[in-house]
Design an enzyme around this catalytic site. Structure first.
Site, PDB file in Angstrom:
ATOM      1  N   ARG A 134       0.814  -1.217   0.000  1.00  0.00           N
ATOM      2  CA  ARG A 134       0.000   0.000   0.000  1.00  0.00           C
ATOM      3  C   ARG A 134       0.850   1.269   0.000  1.00  0.00           C
ATOM      4  NH1 ARG A 134      -5.405  -0.186   1.003  1.00  0.00           N
ATOM      5  NH2 ARG A 134      -6.260  -2.259   0.869  1.00  0.00           N
TER       6      ARG A 134
ATOM      7  N   ARG B 170      -2.905   6.222  -0.695  1.00  0.00           N
ATOM      8  CA  ARG B 170      -2.906   6.423   0.742  1.00  0.00           C
ATOM      9  C   ARG B 170      -2.388   7.775   1.172  1.00  0.00           C
ATOM     10  NH1 ARG B 170      -4.464   1.878   4.502  1.00  0.00           N
ATOM     11  NH2 ARG B 170      -6.146   1.212   3.139  1.00  0.00           N
TER      12      ARG B 170
ATOM     13  N   ARG C 183      -5.738  12.165  -7.867  1.00  0.00           N
ATOM     14  CA  ARG C 183      -6.968  11.369  -7.780  1.00  0.00           C
ATOM     15  C   ARG C 183      -8.222  12.233  -7.630  1.00  0.00           C
ATOM     16  NH1 ARG C 183      -8.368   6.799  -5.311  1.00  0.00           N
ATOM     17  NH2 ARG C 183     -10.411   7.713  -5.566  1.00  0.00           N
TER      18      ARG C 183
ATOM     19  N   ASP D 190      -6.401  -2.744  -7.762  1.00  0.00           N
ATOM     20  CA  ASP D 190      -7.050  -3.266  -6.548  1.00  0.00           C
ATOM     21  C   ASP D 190      -7.431  -4.717  -6.783  1.00  0.00           C
ATOM     22  OD1 ASP D 190      -8.217  -2.124  -3.829  1.00  0.00           O
ATOM     23  OD2 ASP D 190      -9.597  -3.650  -4.569  1.00  0.00           O
TER      24      ASP D 190
ATOM     25  N   TYR E  22     -15.536 -10.879   0.218  1.00  0.00           N
ATOM     26  CA  TYR E  22     -16.215  -9.645  -0.234  1.00  0.00           C
ATOM     27  C   TYR E  22     -17.492  -9.972  -1.002  1.00  0.00           C
ATOM     28  CZ  TYR E  22     -12.366  -6.594   1.135  1.00  0.00           C
ATOM     29  OH  TYR E  22     -11.446  -5.905   1.862  1.00  0.00           O
TER      30      TYR E  22
END
Ligand code: CP3
Length: 351
Positions: free
Chosen positions: A35, A39, A48, A84, A159
């Site tokens: 990561r 972040r 972003r 992701d 998920y």
């Protein structure tokens, strides 16, 4: 005289990171951070702005820029592709969104065999934006190896079955125990999707791949062996013959390590709760990756330096050692602290 401005694929294969994954001699211990892209970086938040996460993952130029940001800033020894674990699910037609502060949310959770039947295979053409991003990165990275990745079947299934992030994975386990045929059919599909996604990234030129089994730690050892292990083995087995080092990582998985290692990869990722010395003994003849507590990154130097020294010395007992955190960078981490950790690892491990 000709000037070579970009390094060749062979140079990437001889990089400190790839050599450490293979257990070969290295001049210092390589370091990267799970990561690390996204972040905490202000330059990440800036590019972003106004672009939803999964849209960003489909824009090769943006993926390239975000992947490069931590490499430029910290001088880490490997980049990790900005993407992701749910990207290949989206590409296989699953309705999924990533909600900021929450994580992946599934439009129609998977509960029955007919739900499983509706999940398509992954067509590599549907993730061509990933291949394009990797092609751009190979030039841009100029010899720094790139890590590709996929989510492990258990973590992806959790998920899909829960419909989103979950603390207890109760619905997932209800399916495992109550409808094992549906469970195994789902995980068989997810292993194929993960395997294809890893192969696409390898074909495009990543130097290593990592399988993230973030939630496997919620399983007991017998349940891991019964319900998860064979599917992770299938996903990783799909790219076993490529010669590209494979890293297998789970969170809170100290009790599962020997079985996770049996799945058979070149490198085992070790979470921070697990003693690296014990882990080295239990994973057999392979390299390890880890395992600084992500919360220790900002600790004062009088704590951090001896802690890094200890991890380097424990890691030195393994076939190879890649320094990393024991899970991902925490969202509020000061980026300068990561730059300092990178420099410390390089300095303290130089032989
Ligand atoms: O490591 C990297 O920097 C590369 C990119 C990467 C992302 N997700 C980008 C991302 C990687 C390797 C992942 C893997 C991933 N995604 C995992 C396995 C690793 C782990 O941490 O256990 C998991 C479980 C996911 C699912 C997921 N995606 C979660 C739990 C979240 C966090 C939600 C939040 O906002 O707190 C995401 C979103 C996500 N994936 C972000 C990033 C940079 C944050 C989204 C944003 O910045 O808007």
């Amino acid at each position: 005289m000709r000037l070579f401005l970009t390094m060749s694929a062979e140079d990437v294969n001889e990089s400190v990171f790839v050599r450490a994954c293979r257990g070969q001699d290295v001049p210092y211990t390589p370091v990267w951070f799970m990561r690390q892209a996204g972040r905490s970086l202000p330059e990440y938040r800036k590019v972003r702005e106004g672009i939803p996460m999964l849209e960003a993952c489909q824009q090769p130029d943006l993926v390239c820029e975000i992947t490069m940001q931590p490499v430029r800033r910290h001088g880490v020894d490997a980049a990790v592709l900005f993407s992701d674990i749910v990207v290949p699910l989206m590409a296989a037609g699953v309705g999924v969104d990533i909600v900021a502060g929450t994580g992946p949310v599934i439009e129609s959770p998977i509960r029955t065999m007919s739900d499983v039947d509706k999940i398509a295979e992954l067509d590599p053409a549907h993730v061509s934006y990933v291949s394009e991003a990797i092609a751009l990165l190979r030039t841009e990275l100029n010899g720094t190896p790139l890590v590709g990745f996929a989510g492990a079947p258990f973590t992806l299934a959790s998920y899909l079955v829960e419909g989103g992030p979950s603390r207890h994975h109760a619905k997932t386990k209800a399916m495992m125990y109550g409808a094992p045929d549906v469970w195994h059919a789902l995980c068989t599909k997810l292993a194929a999707i993960a395997g294809t996604f890893l192969q696409v990234q390898i074909d495009a030129g990543v130097a290593a791949v990592q399988l993230f089994d973030s939630w496997a730690g919620s399983l007991s050892l017998p349940d891991y062996e019964r319900y998860a292990m064979r599917h992770s083995a299938a996903a990783l087995g799909a790219v076993a013959d490529t010669g590209v080092p494979r890293i297998h990582f789970g969170v809170g998985t100290g009790h599962l390590l020997s079985s996770m290692a049996q799945v058979g990869t070149e490198v085992m990722g070790i979470d921070w709760r697990t003693s690296l010395t014990d882990a080295v003994e239990r994973v057999g003849d392979r390299a390890v990756q880890g395992n600084l507590d992500p919360a220790a990154v900002e600790a004062p130097p009088e704590f951090l330096e001896p802690e890094i020294r200890r991890i380097l010395s424990d890691g030195a007992a393994a076939k190879g050692h890649v320094f990393n955190l024991g899970h991902g960078v925490l969202p509020d981490t000061d980026p300068e602290a990561l730059t300092r950790v990178t420099a410390m690892v390089h300095e303290l491990s130089r032989r």
